[in-house]
Design an enzyme around this catalytic site. Structure first.
Site, short mmCIF file in Angstrom:
data_model
loop_
_atom_site.label_atom_id
_atom_site.label_comp_id
_atom_site.label_asym_id
_atom_site.label_seq_id
_atom_site.Cartn_x
_atom_site.Cartn_y
_atom_site.Cartn_z
N HIS A 1 -3.12 6.28 3.69
CA HIS A 1 -3.35 4.84 3.85
C HIS A 1 -4.66 4.57 4.59
CE1 HIS A 1 -2.39 0.89 5.95
NE2 HIS A 1 -2.34 0.57 4.68
N SER B 1 0.83 -1.20 0.00
CA SER B 1 0.00 0.00 0.00
C SER B 1 0.87 1.26 0.00
CB SER B 1 -0.90 0.03 1.24
OG SER B 1 -1.70 -1.12 1.31
N ARG C 1 0.62 7.78 6.04
CA ARG C 1 -0.23 6.95 6.88
C ARG C 1 -1.68 7.46 6.90
NH1 ARG C 1 0.99 2.52 10.05
NH2 ARG C 1 3.07 2.41 9.17
#
Lengths: 215, 215
Positions: free
Chosen positions: B47, B21, B44
């Protein structure tokens, strides 16, 4: 009237803030294909994400709303894939009907079995869930592997969920898992694309339990 | 190489899914103004949301990363505005340094005081937090009123947070509260606009604690 300037947030009750937010969403959402009951879910998802694109990417199986209401009202278990979903759900309304919100992913037996089989805890948690919570609502906001496993169990006739709310987020398998869900003929709420997550899954579930309280 | 087709998710470990990812995010994000450490937070957040627009709306006070790392490493308390943030945070890394994640919004005394003063529990929870967790990290993902109150307490010299992660979502006051935060000269991570929420707040905090482990 401009709702944005009519009050100071620090002196207004949360319930009033929600009302104003919902009116703003009604004004801004534009055309959409949803029934009034489905729209209640969409509205709450938009409220939780401030993302109209995400709200309008929602897909509903034709029986989803009714099946969800029935599951809540008959006190069926709710299965969350992760703790964040469990902790965000409005539990009082669910418990009023005799239901409870379960999450299996951190159970000792699930962790051991995942290690033994060299697979994800999410997958094993679904295998445990179908034994304990069949007919219930599966609320999956984080783990595509959980959703893919649940779909497999449905296809093989091992699971009969009352409703699947499948809204995992992410770059790997999230969109694909939701495409697979949308092909099933079981009650589901899902969406198109990578977006999703725990907060919008909670929003969808809370919308269903609010409907259950009202009908 | 197409990362999307190189494996089957059900046979791949979560840590590998995360890696893939992150590589997809690196490929797709395009130009951005962030330092390498800030980018770890952005990555993050993307994500957790699958939303590049949200990721690229992040704003960092120049000292934010360093201050966050220091707070974690010195075992300062983390204050979450709501349970969802608390339950999503990776606690092992925080506890390793002696810290803990607190949430005050459902405390009895907070509920009573909010009722007495006819205001929100979020506001009162911040007044309690600054007494117990000053110098800590405030992670606010849901309640603009909590963030506005914290800003007021900072301006009046009553609160000295180590880092404020202020990423509330919503239609009423969320964007405005974050604009106010971005004017303060205290370490903050925030973003522009209505989007945000518990999951991205957790993502930002987890990114900081990962950095703390590595430096």
């Amino acid at each position: 009237m401009d709702f944005r300037t009519e009050f100071k947030p620090e002196t207004v009750h949360p319930i009033r803030i929600e009302e104003i937010s919902f009116r703003m969403i009604d004004e801004e959402i534009g055309e959409h294909p949803y029934t009034p009951e489905q729209y209640r879910v969409v509205q709450r998802v938009v409220h939780a994400s401030a993302d109209f694109e995400l709200g309008k990417s929602l897909l509903f199986h034709k029986d989803a709303i009714w099946a969800g209401i029935q599951a809540i009202k008959s006190g069926k278990k709710i299965v969350a894939d992760v703790q964040m979903v469990q902790s965000g759900v409005s539990k009082a309304r669910i418990e009023k009907f005799g239901g409870e919100v379960k999450v299996y992913i951190s159970d000792d037996d699930v962790m051991k079995e995942a290690k033994r089989l060299d697979t994800t805890r999410a997958i094993i948690s679904m295998r445990k869930a179908i034994k304990e919570a069949d007919g219930g609502i599966y609320a999956i906001g984080n783990a595509p592997t959980a959703l893919l496993e649940l779909i497999r169990l449905v296809k093989e006739g091992e699971a009969k969920p009352g409703l699947i709310i499948g809204l995992p987020v992410g770059f790997v398998s999230a969109a694909e898992s939701k495409e697979e869900l949308a092909k099933l003929d079981v009650p589901f709420i899902t969406n198109i694309g990578r977006k999703g997550g725990s907060t919008v899954t909670v929003a969808a579930l809370n919308a269903i339990s609010l409907l259950a309280e009202q009908v």
